[in-house]
Design a protein around this motif. Structure first.
Motif, short mmCIF file in Angstrom:
data_model
loop_
_atom_site.label_atom_id
_atom_site.label_comp_id
_atom_site.label_asym_id
_atom_site.label_seq_id
_atom_site.Cartn_x
_atom_site.Cartn_y
_atom_site.Cartn_z
N PHE A 10 29.57 -23.09 -19.04
CA PHE A 10 29.54 -22.34 -20.32
C PHE A 10 29.06 -23.17 -21.38
O PHE A 10 27.92 -22.81 -22.29
CB PHE A 10 31.02 -22.21 -20.57
CG PHE A 10 31.10 -21.58 -22.19
CD1 PHE A 10 30.82 -20.42 -22.54
CD2 PHE A 10 31.65 -22.52 -23.06
CE1 PHE A 10 30.84 -20.18 -23.99
CE2 PHE A 10 31.66 -21.85 -24.52
CZ PHE A 10 31.31 -20.74 -24.67
N ALA A 13 25.28 -23.67 -20.99
CA ALA A 13 24.51 -22.27 -21.23
C ALA A 13 24.53 -21.97 -22.51
O ALA A 13 23.41 -21.36 -23.23
CB ALA A 13 25.16 -21.31 -20.44
N ARG A 14 25.46 -22.31 -23.40
CA ARG A 14 25.48 -21.89 -24.85
C ARG A 14 25.36 -23.09 -25.77
O ARG A 14 25.49 -22.59 -27.05
CB ARG A 14 26.81 -21.16 -25.04
CG ARG A 14 27.08 -19.99 -23.97
CD ARG A 14 26.06 -18.83 -24.21
NE ARG A 14 25.89 -18.62 -25.39
CZ ARG A 14 24.50 -17.80 -25.90
NH1 ARG A 14 23.71 -17.93 -25.08
NH2 ARG A 14 24.61 -17.60 -27.10
N GLN A 15 25.16 -24.40 -25.49
CA GLN A 15 25.36 -25.44 -26.27
C GLN A 15 24.15 -25.24 -27.45
O GLN A 15 24.46 -25.46 -28.65
CB GLN A 15 24.80 -26.68 -25.53
CG GLN A 15 25.07 -28.05 -26.34
CD GLN A 15 24.86 -29.08 -25.52
OE1 GLN A 15 24.78 -29.15 -24.48
NE2 GLN A 15 25.28 -30.29 -26.18
N SER A 17 22.64 -22.45 -28.67
CA SER A 17 23.11 -21.50 -29.66
C SER A 17 23.99 -21.82 -30.50
O SER A 17 24.41 -21.69 -31.78
CB SER A 17 23.32 -20.06 -28.88
OG SER A 17 23.78 -19.06 -29.78
N LEU A 18 25.46 -22.52 -30.00
CA LEU A 18 26.62 -22.94 -30.67
C LEU A 18 26.09 -24.08 -31.78
O LEU A 18 26.57 -23.87 -32.80
CB LEU A 18 27.47 -23.33 -29.68
CG LEU A 18 28.06 -22.29 -28.81
CD1 LEU A 18 29.23 -22.94 -27.75
CD2 LEU A 18 28.88 -21.13 -29.75
N GLU A 57 32.80 -17.00 -25.35
CA GLU A 57 31.59 -17.30 -26.51
C GLU A 57 32.20 -16.70 -27.79
O GLU A 57 31.97 -17.35 -28.86
CB GLU A 57 30.41 -16.41 -26.10
CG GLU A 57 29.42 -16.89 -27.29
CD GLU A 57 27.75 -16.45 -26.96
OE1 GLU A 57 26.87 -16.68 -27.61
OE2 GLU A 57 27.77 -15.94 -25.49
N ARG A 61 32.61 -19.17 -31.17
CA ARG A 61 32.04 -18.98 -32.39
C ARG A 61 33.31 -18.78 -33.68
O ARG A 61 33.00 -19.29 -34.62
CB ARG A 61 31.35 -17.66 -32.32
CG ARG A 61 30.02 -17.75 -31.81
CD ARG A 61 29.14 -16.74 -31.93
NE ARG A 61 28.05 -16.95 -30.61
CZ ARG A 61 26.96 -17.74 -31.05
NH1 ARG A 61 26.81 -18.60 -31.93
NH2 ARG A 61 25.86 -17.85 -30.09
N GLU A 122 22.43 -15.35 -35.81
CA GLU A 122 22.87 -15.14 -34.76
C GLU A 122 22.54 -13.63 -34.06
O GLU A 122 22.78 -13.38 -32.94
CB GLU A 122 24.36 -15.48 -34.41
CG GLU A 122 24.60 -17.06 -34.84
CD GLU A 122 23.88 -17.90 -33.74
OE1 GLU A 122 23.93 -17.40 -32.54
OE2 GLU A 122 23.30 -18.96 -34.13
#
Length: 168
Positions: A10, A13-15, A17-18, A57, A61, A122
Motif C-alpha cells: 500500500f 503504491a500510494r506513497q 500521491s500521499l 487510502e 488521507r 487530488e
C-alpha cells in the motif's frame, strides 16, 4: 500470516500521491515527509482492520489532514516580512504564479487549505472529500466556495491562471 500483510505494498503504491498531499498541506518538503511518516506510523497500527474491508487510502488521507490541522494548532505562527530578501534570481511567469499561489494557500485556514488540496490537486469528488474529512457534502461545497473566494481576494492576479499551469 503477518498482521501487516499488504501495508508495505500500500505504501509503495500510494506513497507519491500521499506525499504530494502532505506537501500541498504543509508547503514544505521536510514537514511533508515528517507529516507522512507520522501518519503512516499510526496507520500501520490500524492496518489489520483497514486491510479487512476498510478504505486505507481514505483513512490515510483523513489522518494526514487531521494531523496537519493538529500540528498547525500547536505551532507558533510565522512572522512574515513585508520585504522579503532579494535573492537576485529572476523567475518566469509560471514560477511566479506558483510562488504566489503557495503564499496565498498558506493564508487559508487549515480546513480551507485541505478542501482546496483534496478537491483540486487530488481531484477528489465532493463526496470523496466529505468522506476523507468526515463532514457533509454541503460543508465541502461551502468551505470550498469560501476558500476560492479568499484565494481570489488574496491573489486576484491568479484568477485567469489555470490550475494545471500552476501545479506543474
Amino acid at each position: 500470516m503477518d498482521r501487516h500483510d499488504g501495508f508495505r505494498e500500500f505504501v509503495l503504491a500510494r506513497q507519491q500521491s500521499l506525499m504530494r498531499t502532505a506537501y500541498l498541506l504543509t508547503g514544505d518538503a521536510h514537514l511533508a515527509e515528517d507529516l507522512l511518516q507520522s501518519v503512516l506510523a499510526k496507520v500501520v497500527g490500524h492496518w489489520p482492520k483497514l486491510s479487512k474491508g476498510g478504505n486505507p487510502e481514505a483513512y490515510t488521507r483523513k489522518a494526514l489532514v487531521n494531523q496537519y490541522i493538529a500540528w498547525k494548532r500547536r505551532s507558533r505562527p510565522e512572522l512574515p516580512s513585508a520585504d522579503p530578501p532579494d535573492s537576485g534570481m529572476s523567475y518566469d511567469d509560471a514560477t511566479l504564479d506558483r510562488i504566489v499561489l503557495r503564499r496565498v494557500l498558506a493564508k487559508l485556514t487549515c480546513k480551507q487549505r485541505a478542501m482546496i488540496v483534496l478537491r483540486f490537486w487530488e481531484d477528489l469528488t465532493e463526496a470523496q472529500t466529505a468522506e476523507v474529512l468526515g463532514c457533509s457534502i454541503g460543508n465541502v461545497k461551502s468551505q470550498t466556495h469560501h476558500a476560492l473566494a479568499r484565494l481570489r481576494m488574496l491573489a486576484p492576479e491568479l484568477v485567469d491562471v489555470r490550475m494545471e499551469e500552476v501545479t506543474r
